[in-house]
Design an enzyme around this catalytic site. Structure first.
Site, mmCIF file in Angstrom:
data_model
loop_
_atom_site.group_PDB
_atom_site.id
_atom_site.type_symbol
_atom_site.label_atom_id
_atom_site.label_comp_id
_atom_site.label_asym_id
_atom_site.label_seq_id
_atom_site.Cartn_x
_atom_site.Cartn_y
_atom_site.Cartn_z
ATOM 1 N N LYS A 145 -1.980 -4.670 -0.300
ATOM 2 C CA LYS A 145 -2.868 -4.550 0.219
ATOM 3 C C LYS A 145 -3.248 -6.431 0.337
ATOM 4 O O LYS A 145 -3.837 -6.803 1.296
ATOM 5 C CB LYS A 145 -4.103 -4.408 -0.880
ATOM 6 C CG LYS A 145 -5.485 -4.008 0.054
ATOM 7 C CD LYS A 145 -6.565 -2.964 -1.229
ATOM 8 C CE LYS A 145 -6.149 -4.350 -1.835
ATOM 9 N NZ LYS A 145 -8.264 -4.641 -2.526
ATOM 10 N N ASP A 182 -7.546 -0.136 1.586
ATOM 11 C CA ASP A 182 -8.607 0.718 0.330
ATOM 12 C C ASP A 182 -8.754 1.366 -0.173
ATOM 13 O O ASP A 182 -8.414 2.058 0.915
ATOM 14 C CB ASP A 182 -9.326 -1.244 0.184
ATOM 15 C CG ASP A 182 -10.044 -1.082 1.471
ATOM 16 O OD1 ASP A 182 -10.253 0.469 2.152
ATOM 17 O OD2 ASP A 182 -11.368 -1.590 1.979
#
Length: 375
Positions: free
Chosen positions: A244, A262
Site C-alpha cells: 500500500k 486502505d
C-alpha cells in the site's frame, strides 16, 4: 297261595340285658364320633373359607396399593414435567429480557429505504457500472488528491509510514517539525531514537514507527544512494514499507499507476460490489481488472475521498450520496436527505480539510497546525 314264613329280627332287635346296654353304648360312641367328625369337617371348611377370604382381602389390598402407587407415580411425573416447563418458561422470559432484540439488517429494512432490487450482474455489466461510478466520482471530486503534505518522494514515504493507525490530518500536523529537523534520509538515519520518537509521538505507535523510519532511512542511505527508489520491488524491501505504501509513493511521487487499498478503499469496493475479498492484495487485483491502468491512481483518490466524506464506515450518508443510484448497498445508512447532509465531513460538511497546504483548486479550508483550534 304259598305261605312265606316271617323273617327273623335277631340282628336288629336289641338284645336283652347286658347285651342291650353294650349295644346302646356302641351307638352312642358312633354318634359321638360322627359328631366330632362333623365338627372337624365344619372347622376345616371354615378354615378354608377364612383362608380364601384372607386371600381375597390380601389380593384386594395389593391391587389398591398398586393403584395408589401408580397414581402417586403419575402425579410425581406430572409435577416434574410441570416444574420443568415452568423453569423453561422462566429462563426464556429472563433471556428475552436480558438479550436486546437483534437489530434489523439491511435486508430486513423497509423496501422504501432501499434501492430497487438488482438482477444478478454479468461481468460486462459490472465493468460498465464500475467505470460509470468512477466517472461520477470524478465529477463529484475534481479536486481529489493525496491528503498528505509532501514536497518530495522522501517526505511522502515518511508521511505514509506515519499514517498507519492514525489520520492524515494528524500526520500533516506532525511532519513540519520532523522535516525541519531531518530533511534527508541521511539526517534521519543519524537522529537520536528518543528525539525521533518525541517528534512523531502525536501519530501514535511512535516507538515502532521510529524504528521503521530509522531503518528505511539507513537503507536509503546505504543501498540506494540516499534516494527513494521508483520500483515496487525495491520499495517493499524497506523497513515498514508494504505494498500500500509503495503504491502511494509510486503513484503520487513517480507517476507510476497503482491502486492504494486502505480501509476506506476496501470498504467501498465491497459496497460497490467490485469485490468480496477482505485481503488488500486480493481487493487490489479484483479492482485492477475492472479499470484501465491509467485510472488506478486517481481512482484510489476518488474512492478514498468519498469514503472519508460520505460513505462512512458506521453510518453512510446514503441520502446525500451522488452515486446512490449506482450503489447496490444503498440503504445501509441514512437515506433522509436532510439528516444525511449532517453526516458529511471535511469540506462537504463546512469543515477544514486534512492538509495544512492543500493543492490549488481545493474548495475547503486548510487544516490548522498542531494545537491550533479547528475553527
Amino acid at each position: 297261595m304259598k305261605h312265606t314264613p316271617a323273617k327273623t329280627t335277631e340282628a336288629t332287635a336289641p338284645p336283652a340285658g347286658r347285651n342291650g346296654a353294650e349295644a346302646a353304648t356302641s351307638r352312642a360312641a358312633v354318634k359321638k364320633a360322627a359328631a366330632k367328625k362333623a365338627v372337624a369337617v365344619k372347622k376345616t371348611a371354615g378354615s378354608a373359607a377364612a383362608k380364601k377370604t384372607v386371600a381375597k382381602k390380601t389380593a384386594a389390598g395389593a391391587g389398591a396399593a398398586k393403584k395408589t402407587a401408580t397414581k402417586t407415580a403419575t402425579k410425581t411425573v406430572t409435577k416434574k414435567a410441570t416444574a420443568k416447563k415452568t423453569v423453561a418458561k422462566k429462563a426464556t422470559a429472563a433471556a428475552s429480557k436480558t438479550v436486546p432484540p437483534a437489530k434489523k439488517t439491511a435486508a430486513e429494512k423497509p423496501a422504501a429505504a432501499k434501492a430497487p432490487a438488482r438482477k444478478p450482474e454479468s461481468r460486462v455489466a459490472l465493468v460498465r457500472r464500475a467505470r460509470r461510478i468512477n466517472r461520477e466520482l470524478a465529477e463529484l471530486y475534481p479536486y481529489a488528491h493525496p491528503e498528505l503534505d509532501f514536497t518530495n518522494p522522501f517526505e511522502l514515504l515518511v508521511a505514509t509510514v506515519l499514517s498507519a493507525q492514525t489520520t492524515d490530518l494528524r500526520v500533516n500536523q506532525t511532519t513540519p517539525a520532523l522535516f525541519a529537523a531531518c530533511p534527508t534520509p541521511e539526517d534521519m538515519a543519524a537522529m537520536d531514537p528518543e528525539r525521533l520518537e518525541e517528534l512523531i509521538r502525536p501519530t501514535g505507535f511512535f516507538r515502532a514507527k521510529a524504528r521503521s523510519l530509522l531503518g528505511l532511512s539507513a537503507a536509503l542511505r546505504d543501498r540506494f544512494g540516499g534516494e527513494v527508489p521508483g520500483r515496487l520491488e525495491d520499495l517493499v524491501t524497506l523497513p515498514g514499507v508494504g505494498r500500500k505504501t509503495a503504491n502511494v509513493v509510486l503513484g503520487n511521487a513517480f507517476g507510476v499507476p497503482g491502486i492504494t487499498v486502505d480501509t476506506h478503499f476496501g470498504r467501498l469496493a465491497r459496497r460497490f460490489g467490485w469485490t468480496t475479498q477482505e485481503d488488500p492484495e486480493k481487493v487490489e487485483a479484483d479492482v485492477a481488472a475492472l479499470f484501465p491502468k491509467s485510472e488506478w491512481t486517481m481512482l484510489s483518490h476518488r474512492v478514498v475521498f468519498h469514503g472519508r466524506r460520505v460513505c462512512h464506515s458506521r453510518k453512510p450518508a446514503c441520502g446525500a450520496c451522488g452515486i446512490a443510484p449506482l450503489c447496490p448497498s444503498y440503504g445501509e445508512g441514512e437515506t433522509d436527505p436532510e439528516k444525511a447532509k449532517k453526516l458529511l465531513k471535511y469540506e462537504l460538511g463546512g469543515q477544514p480539510g486534512q492538509r495544512l497546504n492543500p493543492p490549488a483548486g481545493f474548495p475547503g479550508r486548510p487544516a490548522p497546525p498542531l494545537g491550533a483550534p479547528a475553527s
